[in-house]
Design an enzyme around this catalytic site. Structure first.
Site, PDB file in Angstrom:
ATOM      1  N   ASP A 293      43.385 -18.706 -22.795  1.00  0.00           N
ATOM      2  CA  ASP A 293      43.221 -17.358 -22.280  1.00  0.00           C
ATOM      3  C   ASP A 293      42.803 -16.476 -23.460  1.00  0.00           C
ATOM      4  O   ASP A 293      42.806 -16.893 -24.623  1.00  0.00           O
ATOM      5  CB  ASP A 293      44.511 -16.867 -21.592  1.00  0.00           C
ATOM      6  CG  ASP A 293      44.209 -15.763 -20.579  1.00  0.00           C
ATOM      7  OD1 ASP A 293      43.107 -15.186 -20.645  1.00  0.00           O
ATOM      8  OD2 ASP A 293      45.070 -15.467 -19.736  1.00  0.00           O
TER       9      ASP A 293
HETATM   10  C1  BGC Z   1      43.256 -12.826 -18.413  1.00  0.00           C
HETATM   11  C2  BGC Z   1      42.486 -13.916 -17.700  1.00  0.00           C
HETATM   12  C3  BGC Z   1      41.011 -13.641 -17.756  1.00  0.00           C
HETATM   13  C4  BGC Z   1      40.593 -13.517 -19.197  1.00  0.00           C
HETATM   14  C5  BGC Z   1      39.113 -13.274 -19.390  1.00  0.00           C
HETATM   15  C6  BGC Z   1      42.693 -12.546 -19.784  1.00  0.00           C
HETATM   16  O1  BGC Z   1      43.255 -11.418 -20.347  1.00  0.00           O
HETATM   17  O2  BGC Z   1      44.601 -13.206 -18.509  1.00  0.00           O
HETATM   18  O3  BGC Z   1      42.930 -14.018 -16.386  1.00  0.00           O
HETATM   19  O4  BGC Z   1      40.309 -14.664 -17.120  1.00  0.00           O
HETATM   20  O5  BGC Z   1      41.291 -12.419 -19.769  1.00  0.00           O
HETATM   21  O6  BGC Z   1      38.728 -12.042 -18.968  1.00  0.00           O
END
Ligand code: BGC
Length: 738
Positions: A293
């Site tokens: 993530d």
């Molecule tokens: C979130 C994810 C997301 C990623 C990319 C993160 O902060 O937890 O769900 O896909 O950012 O935007």
């Protein structure tokens, strides 16, 4: 002499230029469209330098700045050999410019993978996933994912960070909005439908995008509903509650997985070898890749398991993480770690292989560019909007309807439309709707105007804001209510109150909204509450004041028309909750599939100050018609483990309106080695019934699938003994023999 010289030149050209070029071309297996993917990967890998390999394991972002003057700059700063980009833009030309650099300026011409969060639609924004699950219509949800994939692909996105299949047990956690609710089976069914919608049957087809299962795993267990916290989760809960949707979606062919931010009982998911390698890659034989993530690799330092970026890179790559989102930590550290023999090249090769595999499967090597299609042919196609309306319609849940307050009696002449949500557009979109446009949203008020036309006078007053203490608008709202036959009060949450980093200590609406309803109650007019929110709400004080309540969630761009249709009676509501509404916040966690109490008698262990049950359980929802369930029957009262059992129930629409009924089938195993929940959803089906029509609903119980359960090692077993199958208010006993 001249001829000899010419021949000699020709000879050299053939020997040193044409023959090698020819031989080289025939050797470039990875460029051959028809060669098997695994051979193409092997060939490409054998040609890559270590640096080129490491670049593949990194994801940059591009496009946060939409200022046209900066685009060139940003594009130039992206290394052409980067593995992936998070692509904020919707411009396919821009994507192609970046991709052209990768194809033509990187030594091997490896295409970049463009990813983005398409959570519930691209430009056509559908209801939030939690709402989608309340439709109990996986086919509809699959179609929405299919349309979203098409809009995304035509905008330059190959890969969506969706579906989110984290189990939402704590509605204080804002991300319950992105999930399919509290139940593992429901998350599995809708997760699979979404993956199938995005990916189609062939990932390389022009309108497919790769799915990404997130956030692996147990992120929804975040303590107290606070985001990014540790999940103290037992092995048993992991296997029985959190992992099943992932396993189902991996089996359905999901292309990628995102590891979660949280630590899982002490080991962060980003560096969790058991989760990423032993379960996902070894036990489940998953051959796609795992992306971290956002910044989650560097966050291993905050989580207290790595002293610096280098150690974070080491721990995560060795745990089985394949791509570093956004951090550059892999890029900065992997070469040294390999040099120091802390990371074997084989692990790098494995990660690169997995990433290339997804790129090959997407057909990116053969068709790296986005087809340029006119904006009007790309977005907001009529059939997409109709689908968005249908999905919004089926996800709306009628929670209360005292003495048939709804549909509005005809002829109604004057209605008051009150509340901060009535004319709001932006918040109807919900979180994660980056490309959705406020001006393309149909508000509740607009839907009502369209539905009732000139026949009904709509008196509007905002009444109050979403939050704050300003009561100055109450008087006007009360005044118009007094002059109307009924009051539609549109309340709810801002879209920023749910989604990521949006935890709330209470799930009730702000006091100002509750006060507005109390004031309006004094008019004695029928009060119809419309709720738009991204989580279950505490309605303990509001529910008694309302004559009718419709939960519309955050319905996306097309919620106005279906809601108005429900209020007028043109549409019969069919949504049922996919998540329990606790009675109060203090009742959390409250979910339907709890284990039994040790003292279930005489109200032992119950709350002293509130009812022990939630306000609405999963599966709850009303209709404008009545359904009568016949006596359910079993094909046998005893089966062996390899036999199947058929349970049937006939449902009749006894009212005078067409409607759709969802039949939920639950299993209970009353005596087992590991105590089983009081009931577990195993099957559901939704069917349309005309007035007077009777349809038979069937559940075929496969003991290995529906009666077995996992132990804390994930080993599945099936125990002989008595079981119950439950449907509506009936509970049927049967025996499973050896
Ligand atoms: C979130 C994810 C997301 C990623 C990319 C993160 O902060 O937890 O769900 O896909 O950012 O935007």
């Amino acid at each position: 002499m001249k001829t000899m010289k010419r021949n000699l030149i020709l000879f050299f050209i053939v020997v040193f230029a044409v023959i090698p070029a020819y031989t080289q071309k025939s050797n470039i297996i990875y460029k051959q469209k028809d060669a098997p993917v695994e051979e193409r990967i092997k060939d490409l890998l054998s040609r890559m330098t270590l640096e080129e390999k490491i670049y593949q394991l990194n994801q940059y972002t591009i496009g946060e700045n939409t200022n046209v003057n900066n685009i060139g700059e940003v594009t130039k700063s992206i290394p052409s050999k980067i593995g992936s980009l998070i692509y904020f833009s919707a411009d396919p030309v821009r994507r192609n410019t970046i991709q052209k650099k990768a194809m033509e300026e990187s030594r091997l011409g490896i295409p970049i993978l463009f990813g983005f969060d398409i959570i519930h639609g691209f430009r056509v924004v559908y209801p939030i996933p939690l709402a989608q699950a309340c439709s109990w219509n996986p086919e509809l949800v699959k179609s929405a994912a299919e349309f979203a994939a098409k809009e995304s692909k035509l905008s330059g996105v190959d890969w969506t960070f969706s579906p989110m299949i984290d189990i939402g047990l704590d509605p204080r956690w804002g991300r319950v909005a992105e999930s399919y609710g509290e139940d593992p089976y429901t998350n599995a069914v809708f997760g699979v439908a979404t993956v199938e919608g995005y990916q189609g049957t062939d990932l390389s087809s022009p309108y497919s995008v790769a799915a990404c299962l997130k956030h692996y795993v147990a992120y929804g267990m975040s303590e107290g509903g606070r985001d990014y916290r540790a999940s103290n989760v037992s092995q048993q809960s992991l296997w029985e509650t959190y992992l099943p949707p992932y396993q189902a979606c991996i089996e359905a062919g999901a292309a990628t997985v995102m590891s979660s931010f949280n630590d899982i009982s002490g080991i962060p998911a980003t560096a969790n070898h058991y989760m990423l390698t032993e379960i996902l890659k070894q036990k489940w034989q998953y051959d796609g890749f795992v992306v971290s993530d956002w910044n989650a690799v560097s966050q291993l330092i905050h989580q207290g398991v790595a002293k610096d970026g280098k150690e974070a890179a080491l721990k995560s790559i060795m745990a089985g993480l394949d791509m570093d989102m956004k951090d550059n930590i892999f890029l900065e550290n992997l070469a040294d770690l390999i040099e120091e023999k802390k990371v074997p090249v084989e692990r790098i090769d494995d990660a690169v292989t997995r990433i290339l595999r997804v790129k090959f499967r997407l057909g990116l090597f053969d068709n790296p560019y986005t087809n340029i299609v006119d904006e009007k042919d790309r977005y907001l196609k009529n059939e997409d909007i109709l689908l968005a309306q249908k999905l919004a319609e089926e996800s709306m849940v009628l929670l209360k309807n005292k003495e048939n307050t709804l549909p509005l009696p005809s002829p109604v002449k004057e209605i008051a439309v009150v509340g901060p949500m009535a004319k709001d557009k932006s918040n109807m979109l919900g979180s994660w709707s980056y490309h959705g446009k406020e001006e393309e949203v149909e508000s509740i008020y607009e839907g009502l105007e369209k539905e009732f036309g000139k026949n009904v006078r709509l008196n509007y007053a905002k009444g109050c804001d979403f939050d704050g203490t300003d009561e100055s608008l109450f008087a006007e709202a009360v005044h118009i209510a007094q002059h109307s036959e009924a009051v539609i009060i549109c309340l709810g949450e801002l879209k920023t109150w749910s989604g990521e980093n949006a935890s709330r200590s209470t799930i009730s609406l702000p006091v100002i909204q509750e006060k507005l309803v109390s004031e309006l109650k004094k008019t004695g007019k029928p009060l119809i509450l419309i709720l738009s929110n991204g989580r279950p709400l505490e309605l303990a004080r509001l529910e008694p004041l309302a004559d009718a309540i419709v939960e519309i969630w955050q319905p996306g761009i097309a919620g106005g028309t279906p809601l108005a249709g429900i209020l007028s009676g043109r549409i019969n509501p069919s949504g049922r909750l996919a998540i329990t509404f606790p009675y109060t916040t203090g009742q959390i966690p409250m979910y339907y599939n709890m284990r039994p109490s040790s003292r279930p008698f005489r109200e032992m262990g119950n709350y002293q100050d509130i009812p022990n049950d939630p306000l609405y359980w999963l599966g709850y929802g009303l209709s404008y018609t009545d359904y009568e369930y016949g006596k359910a029957t079993l094909s046998s009262e005893k089966i062996s483990k390899d036999q199947k059992l058929k349970v049937e129930v006939a449902v009749t629409n006894t009212g005078d309106r067409k409607g759709s009924e969802t039949v939920f089938w639950y299993i209970n195993d009353p005596v087992s080695t590991i105590s089983r929940p009081v009931k577990e959803l195993k099957h559901f089906e939704k069917k349309e019934l005309n007035p007077g029509e009777k349809k038979v609903f069937v559940f075929e119980i496969d003991p290995h699938k529906d009666l077995s359960y996992v132990d804390s090692n994930g080993d599945r077993f099936l125990e002989a003994g008595d079981y119950y199958v439950m449907v509506n208010d009936q509970k049927l006993k049967f025996e499973l023999t050896e």
